[in-house]
Scaffold this motif. Structure first.
Motif, short mmCIF file in Angstrom:
data_model
loop_
_atom_site.label_atom_id
_atom_site.label_comp_id
_atom_site.label_asym_id
_atom_site.label_seq_id
_atom_site.Cartn_x
_atom_site.Cartn_y
_atom_site.Cartn_z
N ARG A 64 -18.03 -11.09 12.53
CA ARG A 64 -17.31 -9.98 11.89
C ARG A 64 -18.16 -8.72 11.86
NH1 ARG A 64 -12.79 -11.78 8.97
NH2 ARG A 64 -12.43 -9.60 8.53
N LEU B 247 -16.09 -0.51 4.59
CA LEU B 247 -14.78 -0.99 5.03
C LEU B 247 -14.70 -2.51 5.19
CD1 LEU B 247 -13.68 1.64 7.68
CD2 LEU B 247 -13.25 1.58 5.23
N MET C 267 -5.61 3.82 3.85
CA MET C 267 -6.43 3.88 2.64
C MET C 267 -6.13 5.17 1.89
SD MET C 267 -10.27 2.69 3.73
CE MET C 267 -10.41 3.87 5.06
N ASP D 241 -12.10 -4.38 3.40
CA ASP D 241 -10.79 -3.76 3.49
C ASP D 241 -10.32 -3.13 2.17
OD1 ASP D 241 -8.64 -2.95 4.97
OD2 ASP D 241 -7.50 -4.80 4.67
N ARG E 185 0.80 -1.22 0.00
CA ARG E 185 0.00 0.00 0.00
C ARG E 185 0.84 1.28 0.00
NH1 ARG E 185 -5.84 -0.91 2.81
NH2 ARG E 185 -6.42 -2.52 1.35
N GLU F 181 -8.75 -0.54 -0.60
CA GLU F 181 -7.56 0.31 -0.57
C GLU F 181 -7.93 1.77 -0.82
OE1 GLU F 181 -4.54 -0.81 -3.33
OE2 GLU F 181 -3.09 0.56 -2.43
N LEU G 117 -17.12 -5.04 13.19
CA LEU G 117 -17.15 -3.82 12.36
C LEU G 117 -17.95 -2.70 13.01
CD1 LEU G 117 -17.48 -5.21 8.76
CD2 LEU G 117 -15.83 -3.51 9.50
N ASN H 87 -14.07 -5.16 -3.49
CA ASN H 87 -12.88 -5.43 -2.67
C ASN H 87 -11.84 -4.33 -2.59
OD1 ASN H 87 -12.99 -8.44 -1.91
ND2 ASN H 87 -13.70 -8.36 -4.02
N ARG I 201 -5.77 2.40 8.38
CA ARG I 201 -5.77 1.38 7.34
C ARG I 201 -4.97 1.77 6.11
NH1 ARG I 201 -10.92 -2.02 7.13
NH2 ARG I 201 -11.02 -2.55 9.31
#
Ligand SMILES: Nc1ncnc2c1ncn2[C@@H]1O[C@H](COP(=O)(O)OP(=O)(O)O)[C@@H](O)[C@H]1O
Ligand SMILES: [Mg+2]
Length: 345
Positions: A149, A187, A224, A190, A17, A192, A153, A108, A222
């Motif tokens: 999950r 999110l 991003m 995940d 990233r 980018e 979140l 994604n 993250r």
């Protein structure tokens, strides 16, 4: 088929990233309507790196949402068509991908949140179910794993009593909490790159500030690339690294955020800044920009801002459209008279 398989076509996304995640070059979008041809996006170029926030700023109707929709591949088409340019995610042109490949990227790698969370969430399922479905569909998890999950979140976006609230339906959340749910959905896988299109406009001021700081924090954690779309100059100062200002379908100024505040170099940016209340200039008269942005079926020749511009001269009313002049390091302005604009206080 999983997204990873799709993305392996030309090498996988860089896991570290760094560097440009999304690059949009000379994007053109037209709407073919009965009222005529509207050039909603007219040669727009920008990029966002992993770990940085780019704010796209401009008044209503200048093409911000259409730009975002084109990137996401969710343009209302017809009447909207991408007629030129490239949209590259990690070097791969999304415009050349199949619909299936694009859908995988959308789920994604690049996610989006909207102004109106209520219309973006499904009213007939609990938020826990909607989150769990994402994990089931895209990650092959069981319902039980997905539910676990989902709770994580909701915790992540600081919804109190997450374990109970997963069982609630979207309408049982307040506006601010619902926007947090929206952020959780975006999110989940995940991504980018996150595109946030006026994410706080519908909320009251204190809640706006909470959501903005949550977004900024998640973006940093993250790493991003965040594209924050807004018409509110006041929102961007604290969170953006760079700003791109849009007017009538074009970028008119691009610069690091401190540069824009210190030395705005396009009359439109300057006018936007003058319309924001500033704590250090209490009591100063706020100016509202005179007039309205043009309808995109009838953009004035030359610089589209010329009818509203106090610097405009004959040259500005004639073609060609001013190019983006490099006015300083990493700072560009599409004004013939940028020097005068920069000097003038
Ligand atoms: N569904 C549509 N049909 C026809 N024209 C549209 C549509 N969506 C957007 N446009 C055109 O694109 C312009 C820019 O819209 P938009 O990107 O939503 O502006 P904003 O900067 O406020 O997000 C509108 O003023 C309109 O001319
Ligand atoms: Mg919009």
């Amino acid at each position: 088929m999983t997204a990873d398989v799709t993305l392996d076509v030309e090498g996988v996304a860089d896991p570290s990233r760094t560097g440009p995640a999304l690059e949009v070059t000379d994007l053109q979008v037209e709407f073919r309507t009965r009222a005529g041809l509207a050039h909603a996006v007219n040669g727009v170029t920008f990029h966002v790196d992993a770990g940085e926030t780019l704010a796209i700023l401009g008044e209503s109707g200048c093409g911000k949402s259409v730009t975002a929709q084109a990137v996401m591949g969710i343009l209302d088409s017809p009447p909207g068509f991408v007629t030129g340019g490239q949209i590259r995610y990690r070097g791969k042109d999304l415009l050349k991908m199949s619909e299936q490949q694009r859908r995988a990227v959308r789920a994604n790698q690049i996610a989006m949140i909207f102004q109106d969370a209520l219309s973006a969430l499904n009213p007939v399922f609990t938020v826990g179910f909607q989150l769990a479905e994402l994990f089931r569909k895209h990650r092959g998890m069981s319902r039980a794993e997905g539910r676990k999950r989902a709770v994580e979140l909701l915790d992540l976006v600081r919804i109190p009593a997450a374990r109970q609230r997963v069982r609630d339906f979207p309408h049982q959340f307040s506006g601010g909490m619902r926007q947090r749910v929206m952020i959780a959905m975006a999110l989940a896988l995940d991504p980018e790159v996150l595109i946030a299109d006026e994410p706080t406009t519908a909320l009251d001021v204190t809640v706006q500030a909470q959501i903005m700081s949550l977004l900024a924090e998640l973006q940093r954690e993250r790493q991003m690339g965040l594209i924050l779309i807004t018409h509110d100059m006041g929102v961007v100062a604290d969170v953006a690294d760079r700003i791109s200002v849009m007017y009538a379908g074009r970028m008119v100024e691009q610069a690091p955020v401190h540069e824009v505040y210190a030395r705005p170099s396009h009359p439109y940016t300057k006018a936007l800044l003058e319309s924001v209340p500033r704590l250090d200039q209490k009591g100063r008269q706020l100016s509202v920009i005179q007039g309205l942005p043009p309808t995109l079926t009838a953009i004035p020749p030359g610089c589209a801002f010329n009818p509203r511009c106090r610097y405009a001269r004959e040259e500005c009313r004639q073609p060609p459209v001013p190019p983006l002049y490099e006015v300083a390091d990493r700072h560009a302005s599409a004004c013939h008279f940028w020097q005068e604009v920069r000097q003038d206080d």
